[in-house]
Design a protein around this motif. Structure first.
Motif, PDB file in Angstrom:
ATOM      1  N   GLU A 179       0.991  -1.161   0.106  1.00  0.00           N
ATOM      2  CA  GLU A 179      -0.327   0.294  -0.290  1.00  0.00           C
ATOM      3  C   GLU A 179       1.168   1.092   0.075  1.00  0.00           C
ATOM      4  N   VAL A 180       2.134   1.126   0.681  1.00  0.00           N
ATOM      5  CA  VAL A 180       2.673   2.244   0.649  1.00  0.00           C
ATOM      6  C   VAL A 180       3.255   2.813  -0.479  1.00  0.00           C
ATOM      7  N   ARG A 181       3.783   1.659  -1.342  1.00  0.00           N
ATOM      8  CA  ARG A 181       4.331   1.480  -2.473  1.00  0.00           C
ATOM      9  C   ARG A 181       3.904   1.656  -3.566  1.00  0.00           C
ATOM     10  N   THR A 182       2.651   1.083  -4.003  1.00  0.00           N
ATOM     11  CA  THR A 182       1.115   1.687  -4.829  1.00  0.00           C
ATOM     12  C   THR A 182       0.948   2.911  -4.458  1.00  0.00           C
ATOM     13  N   GLY A 183       1.276   4.347  -3.200  1.00  0.00           N
ATOM     14  CA  GLY A 183       0.477   4.972  -2.795  1.00  0.00           C
ATOM     15  C   GLY A 183       0.887   6.136  -2.932  1.00  0.00           C
ATOM     16  N   ARG A 184       0.542   7.521  -2.291  1.00  0.00           N
ATOM     17  CA  ARG A 184       0.292   8.504  -2.838  1.00  0.00           C
ATOM     18  C   ARG A 184       2.222   9.333  -2.478  1.00  0.00           C
ATOM     19  N   ILE A 185       2.483  10.002  -3.153  1.00  0.00           N
ATOM     20  CA  ILE A 185       3.606  10.246  -2.738  1.00  0.00           C
ATOM     21  C   ILE A 185       3.352  11.184  -1.281  1.00  0.00           C
ATOM     22  N   ARG A 186       5.079  11.550  -0.611  1.00  0.00           N
ATOM     23  CA  ARG A 186       4.997  11.285   0.639  1.00  0.00           C
ATOM     24  C   ARG A 186       5.898  12.530   1.403  1.00  0.00           C
ATOM     25  N   SER A 187       6.668  13.354   0.391  1.00  0.00           N
ATOM     26  CA  SER A 187       7.473  14.313   1.195  1.00  0.00           C
ATOM     27  C   SER A 187       8.822  14.656  -1.087  1.00  0.00           C
ATOM     28  N   THR A 188       9.461  15.436  -0.830  1.00  0.00           N
ATOM     29  CA  THR A 188      10.727  16.206  -1.770  1.00  0.00           C
ATOM     30  C   THR A 188      12.162  15.690  -0.699  1.00  0.00           C
ATOM     31  N   GLN A 189      11.405  14.277  -0.866  1.00  0.00           N
ATOM     32  CA  GLN A 189      13.309  13.865   0.716  1.00  0.00           C
ATOM     33  C   GLN A 189      14.649  14.214  -0.128  1.00  0.00           C
ATOM     34  N   VAL A 190      15.201  14.629   0.520  1.00  0.00           N
ATOM     35  CA  VAL A 190      17.316  14.362  -0.018  1.00  0.00           C
ATOM     36  C   VAL A 190      17.612  14.182   0.814  1.00  0.00           C
ATOM     37  N   HIS A 191      18.132  12.895   1.110  1.00  0.00           N
ATOM     38  CA  HIS A 191      19.479  12.295   1.932  1.00  0.00           C
ATOM     39  C   HIS A 191      21.075  12.736   2.143  1.00  0.00           C
ATOM     40  N   PHE A 192      21.429  13.737   2.682  1.00  0.00           N
ATOM     41  CA  PHE A 192      22.250  14.219   3.112  1.00  0.00           C
ATOM     42  C   PHE A 192      23.917  13.403   3.710  1.00  0.00           C
ATOM     43  N   SER A 193      24.886  13.379   3.334  1.00  0.00           N
ATOM     44  CA  SER A 193      25.445  11.922   3.275  1.00  0.00           C
ATOM     45  C   SER A 193      25.882  11.825   5.247  1.00  0.00           C
ATOM     46  N   SER A 194      25.852  12.483   6.001  1.00  0.00           N
ATOM     47  CA  SER A 194      25.615  12.405   7.333  1.00  0.00           C
ATOM     48  C   SER A 194      24.255  10.818   7.437  1.00  0.00           C
ATOM     49  N   THR A 195      22.976  11.253   6.876  1.00  0.00           N
ATOM     50  CA  THR A 195      22.097  10.440   6.955  1.00  0.00           C
ATOM     51  C   THR A 195      22.865   9.549   6.450  1.00  0.00           C
ATOM     52  N   ILE A 196      22.893   9.210   4.831  1.00  0.00           N
ATOM     53  CA  ILE A 196      23.718   8.707   4.715  1.00  0.00           C
ATOM     54  C   ILE A 196      24.608   7.303   4.687  1.00  0.00           C
ATOM     55  N   ALA A 197      25.296   8.400   5.412  1.00  0.00           N
ATOM     56  CA  ALA A 197      26.585   7.574   6.580  1.00  0.00           C
ATOM     57  C   ALA A 197      25.530   6.702   7.229  1.00  0.00           C
ATOM     58  N   ARG A 198      24.734   7.040   8.508  1.00  0.00           N
ATOM     59  CA  ARG A 198      24.221   5.611   9.101  1.00  0.00           C
ATOM     60  C   ARG A 198      23.694   4.859   8.620  1.00  0.00           C
ATOM     61  N   GLU A 199      22.345   5.185   7.601  1.00  0.00           N
ATOM     62  CA  GLU A 199      21.949   4.482   6.382  1.00  0.00           C
ATOM     63  C   GLU A 199      22.736   2.618   6.112  1.00  0.00           C
ATOM     64  N   ARG A 200      24.323   3.058   6.749  1.00  0.00           N
ATOM     65  CA  ARG A 200      24.795   2.630   6.167  1.00  0.00           C
ATOM     66  C   ARG A 200      25.678   1.253   7.605  1.00  0.00           C
ATOM     67  N   LEU A 201      25.593   2.385   8.294  1.00  0.00           N
ATOM     68  CA  LEU A 201      26.006   1.943   9.564  1.00  0.00           C
ATOM     69  C   LEU A 201      25.530   0.993   9.916  1.00  0.00           C
ATOM     70  N   TYR A 202      24.019   1.157  10.167  1.00  0.00           N
ATOM     71  CA  TYR A 202      22.625  -0.009  10.708  1.00  0.00           C
ATOM     72  C   TYR A 202      22.668  -0.607   9.488  1.00  0.00           C
ATOM     73  N   ARG A 203      22.798  -1.435   8.426  1.00  0.00           N
ATOM     74  CA  ARG A 203      22.601  -1.761   7.834  1.00  0.00           C
ATOM     75  C   ARG A 203      21.449  -1.909   6.975  1.00  0.00           C
ATOM     76  N   MET A 204      21.165  -0.770   6.180  1.00  0.00           N
ATOM     77  CA  MET A 204      19.566  -0.508   5.750  1.00  0.00           C
ATOM     78  C   MET A 204      20.511  -0.507   3.914  1.00  0.00           C
ATOM     79  N   PRO A 205      19.120  -0.815   3.310  1.00  0.00           N
ATOM     80  CA  PRO A 205      18.820  -0.888   2.299  1.00  0.00           C
ATOM     81  C   PRO A 205      20.179   0.116   1.017  1.00  0.00           C
ATOM     82  N   THR A 206      21.073  -0.818   0.772  1.00  0.00           N
ATOM     83  CA  THR A 206      21.447   0.109   0.082  1.00  0.00           C
ATOM     84  C   THR A 206      20.748   0.561  -1.602  1.00  0.00           C
ATOM     85  N   TRP A 207      20.955   2.214  -2.743  1.00  0.00           N
ATOM     86  CA  TRP A 207      20.349   2.076  -3.560  1.00  0.00           C
ATOM     87  C   TRP A 207      21.423   2.461  -4.866  1.00  0.00           C
TER      88      TRP A 207
END
Length: 386
Positions: A23-51
């Motif tokens: 439902e999330v995947r096929t629903g309405r957009i949610r934001s204008t998100q930009v992930h800057f480097s500090s957020t990307i570093a946290r994503e990698r540190l905590y083994r979140m999906p990569t893109w």
């Protein structure tokens, strides 16, 4: 937050959400998100999906009144992933790791019962929240009514400017239009995000009753006010990437003290549910990422004893200076820019170091705060990594 807790192997995590991953995947957009480097570093540190297919954003372009001033280089790349894709991938990944999902919307009445069933409840309900009765922080900057009406669509048929990055088109007295290359379920798109001064010439999206209306209005706006975008746009291909790829919202900034008691047990908050900020500076996801890390550290520091008010006071005391920088800078961006900031923007046309410094406001918002509010001081490093 769930990924952080999983890394310790000490916690069982249950997520309450009103929508399934599909439902999330096929629903309405949610934001204008930009992930800057500090957020990307946290994503990698905590083994979140990569893109790996995401376009690296390496610059911030600034134009004023239709004239391109400069492209400043980001010290480290950013990227933008459609939150529909991002969240649904994370939800599926967390399920594989044993996180339990309950597909239900939580009310304030239900919250009273939930606190008896879990060691800790974290309110991350987003801009529609909070569910918990977090008090407003009276010491934080406030705006009584929204200063912009936000209209955003994810579009096909727009060629990226070079170098690839975020484009900030400023129309003095009327608002702003931001361009952000992003990755979606259907591939690369361009986010066009209008921040309109209420009642001004850009405040026209209330006329959009469906996707085609929204697309036509955006096309008209580029032709009338943003010729640099229009020159990179192919009319025959210009369209929303899907019928749910547009959104209109007006945000009234609020900052809550992110913890309170419910039935004698503490509930704590993160993200937009406690720090709701106008998206003009692109800090929503990044602030949420920062807050979750501060909360995680506070919980681990007190893991050997019962979490109490001192745990959550520590979380807020460590987070509050950063939040103040983000909110104060965002509020300043919504008003006529100070003379010394206009001077910096003008200098950026001929001084690449100044252009780069302005670009990195978005990566390190504390440097923006320093430049806006401490104009008489020289900050050689342009702020600190958060």
């Amino acid at each position: 937050m769930a990924y952080q807790l999983l890394t310790t192997h000490q916690f069982d995590v249950t997520i309450f959400t009103p929508q399934s991953a599909d439902e999330v995947r096929t629903g309405r957009i949610r934001s204008t998100q930009v992930h800057f480097s500090s957020t990307i570093a946290r994503e990698r540190l905590y083994r979140m999906p990569t893109w790996p297919n995401a376009q690296e954003l390496t610059s911030v372009h600034v134009s004023v009144g239709g004239e391109t001033f400069f492209a400043g280089s980001l010290d480290k790349p950013a990227y933008s992933i459609d939150q529909r894709l991002y969240f649904s991938e994370c939800m599926a990944d967390l399920q594989r790791q044993g996180v339990h999902f309950v597909y239900a919307k939580v009310s304030s009445e239900q919250l009273s019962g939930m606190v008896e069933s879990f060691d800790l409840v974290v309110d991350c309900t987003g801009r529609s929240g909070p569910v918990a009765p977090f008090p407003l922080d009276s010491s934080m900057p406030k705006i009584a009514t929204p200063l912009r009406k936000c209209s955003v669509g994810y579009f096909l048929g727009v060629e990226n400017a070079k170098p690839v990055g975020i484009l900030a088109h400023i129309l003095p007295g009327e608002g702003e239009l931001f361009e952000i290359p992003a990755l979606t379920e259907v591939g690369p798109v361009t986010i066009l995000f209008v921040e309109a001064v209420p009642g001004g010439q850009l405040d026209v999206f209330h006329r959009a009753h469906h996707a085609q209306d929204f697309c036509s209005i955006m096309l008209d706006i580029t032709e009338s006010f943003f010729p640099e975008i229009r020159n990179r746009l192919t009319r025959e291909q210009f369209s929303l990437c899907d019928d749910h790829a547009y959104l209109r919202v007006a945000v009234r900034s609020e900052v809550h003290i992110p913890y309170c008691e419910v039935n004698g047990r503490f509930v704590v908050g993160c993200g937009d549910s406690v720090v709701l900020n106008d998206p003009i500076t692109g800090q929503g996801d990044n602030t949420a990422s920062y807050l979750t890390e501060q909360l995680f550290c506070a919980l681990l520091d007190d893991a050997s004893r019962e979490w109490d008010e001192t745990t959550f006071q520590s979380y807020w005391e460590k987070s509050k200076p950063y939040v103040n920088h983000v909110v104060s800078w965002s509020h300043a961006m919504l008003r006529p820019l100070p003379e010394h900031i206009l001077g910096m923007i003008m200098e950026g046309r001929t001084n690449q170091a100044v252009a780069d410094r302005i670009a990195n406001w978005f990566r390190t918002p504390s440097s923006a705060y320093n430049d806006f509010f401490y104009k008489d001081e020289i900050h050689e490093n342009g702020g600190h990594e958060q």
